[in-house]
Design an enzyme around this catalytic site. Structure first.
Site, PDB file in Angstrom:
ATOM      1  N   TRP A 136      25.253  81.112 -10.540  1.00 33.42           N
ATOM      2  CA  TRP A 136      24.306  81.171  -9.418  1.00 33.42           C
ATOM      3  C   TRP A 136      25.038  81.358  -8.076  1.00 33.42           C
ATOM      4  CZ3 TRP A 136      23.913  76.955  -5.827  1.00 33.42           C
ATOM      5  CH2 TRP A 136      22.853  77.028  -4.937  1.00 33.42           C
TER       6      TRP A 136
ATOM      7  N   LYS B 254      39.105  64.662 -16.843  1.00 34.99           N
ATOM      8  CA  LYS B 254      37.875  65.303 -17.333  1.00 34.99           C
ATOM      9  C   LYS B 254      37.147  64.301 -18.206  1.00 34.99           C
ATOM     10  CE  LYS B 254      36.041  69.371 -16.841  1.00 34.99           C
ATOM     11  NZ  LYS B 254      36.253  70.329 -15.742  1.00 34.99           N
TER      12      LYS B 254
ATOM     13  N   ASP C 167      30.112  69.362 -14.318  1.00 34.82           N
ATOM     14  CA  ASP C 167      30.720  70.473 -15.064  1.00 34.82           C
ATOM     15  C   ASP C 167      29.558  71.044 -15.886  1.00 34.82           C
ATOM     16  OD1 ASP C 167      33.566  71.638 -15.768  1.00 34.82           O
ATOM     17  OD2 ASP C 167      32.570  71.460 -17.686  1.00 34.82           O
TER      18      ASP C 167
ATOM     19  N   GLY D 206      24.122  79.329 -15.043  1.00 38.09           N
ATOM     20  CA  GLY D 206      24.153  77.966 -14.497  1.00 38.09           C
ATOM     21  C   GLY D 206      24.589  77.960 -13.048  1.00 38.09           C
TER      22      GLY D 206
HETATM   23  O1  2IT Z   1      36.271  72.369 -13.587  1.00 36.85           O
HETATM   24  C1  2IT Z   1      36.145  71.887 -12.454  1.00 36.85           C
HETATM   25  O2  2IT Z   1      36.977  72.055 -11.572  1.00 36.85           O
HETATM   26  C2  2IT Z   1      34.958  71.084 -12.208  1.00 36.85           C
HETATM   27  N1  2IT Z   1      34.146  70.921 -13.094  1.00 36.85           N
HETATM   28  C3  2IT Z   1      34.739  70.435 -10.879  1.00 36.85           C
HETATM   29  C4  2IT Z   1      35.480  69.144 -10.780  1.00 36.85           C
HETATM   30  C5  2IT Z   1      35.230  68.374  -9.526  1.00 36.85           C
HETATM   31  O3  2IT Z   1      35.748  67.236  -9.473  1.00 36.85           O
HETATM   32  O4  2IT Z   1      34.552  68.837  -8.608  1.00 36.85           O
END
Ligand code: 2IT
Length: 447
Positions: free
Chosen positions: A242, A124, A164, A238
């Protein structure tokens, strides 16, 4: 496993990292029994290794705003675990971002990605940059400055970021533009959530919301119920909310509440296609204000300041915005108003007290790492398309997404079935994800 001892050690080492400790505690409690059946895990200290990120990058991001003033933020990338694949996970741009928040999200991502059936490790990243009130040009300059540092940490076989909170298709575009310039190569495999004309999966924007509703459908069916005709409260407006609204409507359910930091919009007749389209306009405006929906559709949407979506009576609650956004008090209000199902679409959307209240009161509950995994799963499909230089149609991606969500539900049932036949989705998801990562770590030796 000595869960209490491990937790005490982590609490002493990371005091105040509430979300991270909360996430670790939930996983350890879920897996304790199976862990104890595998002495080889204990011997290799799998849990002690799994709770620490592999590495954390932190960097200064300096950019110039529209007034010509120099602004400085901090950027991060937490590479959590690469036992089953390259690091994979989103980037969050939000004023509240801290290294600890990204650590908790990277930890959760590791288990979620393991559930998708695809080979992806957990990561992340993001920044304390606040998109609220920023112009398009400011967003672009920030993304470019952020990438001048991030590009050294990522790569198609190394670490593949995506969006994200605060990072959607627009931001991924600006990020990719700068990556391409710095790396001097056209390698779309380095980011997912790209535009569909330049390597993006045609269904990635909708995928988190769509996958979540497919999962909700499995949860309801498993309990002998149907989604058609149900009322739903969603939080946020968001990208995730959506997609959830579109699919809920297609499945014959009625979304009667959306929310923002300013309050809630009650939509008694259910959200319409026009209103769903308007959510995109609201997101792109960077105003971060749900009252705009009531201003635009005064006959259908009724705004109340300071209230959450959980104050509206519904059958199903879907937190789609942020961690810990649904408290025990909210859970009590929902249940008193007749709510029978809550599926987290945001990562760790419910506070522990809320989860216990739901579980103790017969409410069907499923955690974010299972419910929202369709997003990152579709990112995984995008990676496959990029590696093979091909593009699938929306129908092909959707069929795969259906299959993946079905498999995640089956894994939860396999590991989470209670004696009375009901399913503990928290336990099921945690054990299923854990077993896969633990086995891979064991096989790869002490590293
Ligand atoms: O929390 C999540 O799974 C995301 N923000 C997507 C992460 C991604 O690599 O598509």
């Amino acid at each position: 496993m000595k869960t209490r001892e491990i937790m005490a050690r982590l609490q002493a080492k990371y005091p105040g990292e509430v979300e991270y400790l909360q996430a670790v505690q939930e996983v350890l409690e879920s897996v304790e029994d199976v862990y104890n059946m595998h002495p080889e895990f204990e011997k290799a200290k799998i849990v002690e290794r799994m709770v620490e990120p592999d590495r954390v990058f932190s960097f200064r991001v300096t950019w110039t705003d529209d007034k010509g003033e120099v602004q400085t933020n901090t950027g991060y990338r937490v590479q959590f675990n690469s036992a089953i694949g390259p690091y994979k996970g989103g980037l969050r741009f939000h004023r509240a971002v801290t290294p600890s928040m990204l650590k908790f999200l990277g930890f959760e991502q590791t288990f979620k990605n393991a559930l998708t059936t695809l080979p992806m490790g957990g990561a992340k990243g993001g920044s304390d940059f606040d998109p609220k009130g920023k112009s398009n040009a400011e967003i672009m300059r920030f993304c470019q400055a952020f990438m001048t540092e991030l590009w050294q940490c990522i790569g198609p076989d190394q670490d593949i970021p995506a969006g994200d909170v605060g990072v959607g298709g627009r931001e991924i575009g600006y990020l990719y533009g700068m990556y391409k310039k710095l790396a001097r190569e056209y390698n779309t495999g380095v980011l997912t959530g790209k535009g569909s004309t330049w390597g993006g999966s045609i269904l990635r924007p909708e995928a988190t919301g769509f996958g979540a509703l497919y999962f909700v459908n499995h949860v309801l069916r498993n309990a002998g119920e149907e989604i058609a005709g149900k009322t739903i409260a969603v939080s946020g407006f968001g990208n995730v909310a959506w997609g959830a609204c579109i699919k809920a409507r297609q499945m014959g359910a009625k979304v009667v509440a959306i929310s923002g930091p300013d309050g809630v919009c009650h939509i008694p007749d259910g959200i319409s296609d026009e209103m769903i389209d308007y959510m995109l306009v609201m997101r792109a405006s960077n105003r971060d204000r749900v009252e705009d929906m009531a201003d635009k559709f005064p006959e259908q949407a009724f705004f109340t300041a300071g209230k959450k979506s959980w104050s509206i009576p519904v059958d199903i609650a879907l937190p789609c915005a942020f961690q810990n956004e649904l408290s025990e008090e909210d859970a009590k209000e929902l249940v008193a108003n007749g709510c029978t199902c809550c599926c987290e679409v945001s990562n760790m959307g419910c506070q522990p007290g809320a989860i216990h209240y739901f579980q103790n009161n017969g409410v069907l509950f499923a955690p974010g790492k299972a419910v929202n995994a369709g997003g990152v799963a579709t990112s995984g499909l995008e990676m496959t398309q990029n590696a093979q230089h091909l593009s699938w149609t929306a129908e092909e991606v959707d069929a795969r997404l259906h299959q993946i969500m079905k498999s995640i539900h089956e894994q939860c049932v396999r590991y989470g079935k209670r004696e009375d036949g009901t399913v503990d989705y928290v336990k099921g998801a945690n054990i299923a994800g854990f077993m896969k990562v633990a086995q891979a770590m064991l096989e790869q030796g002490v590293i």
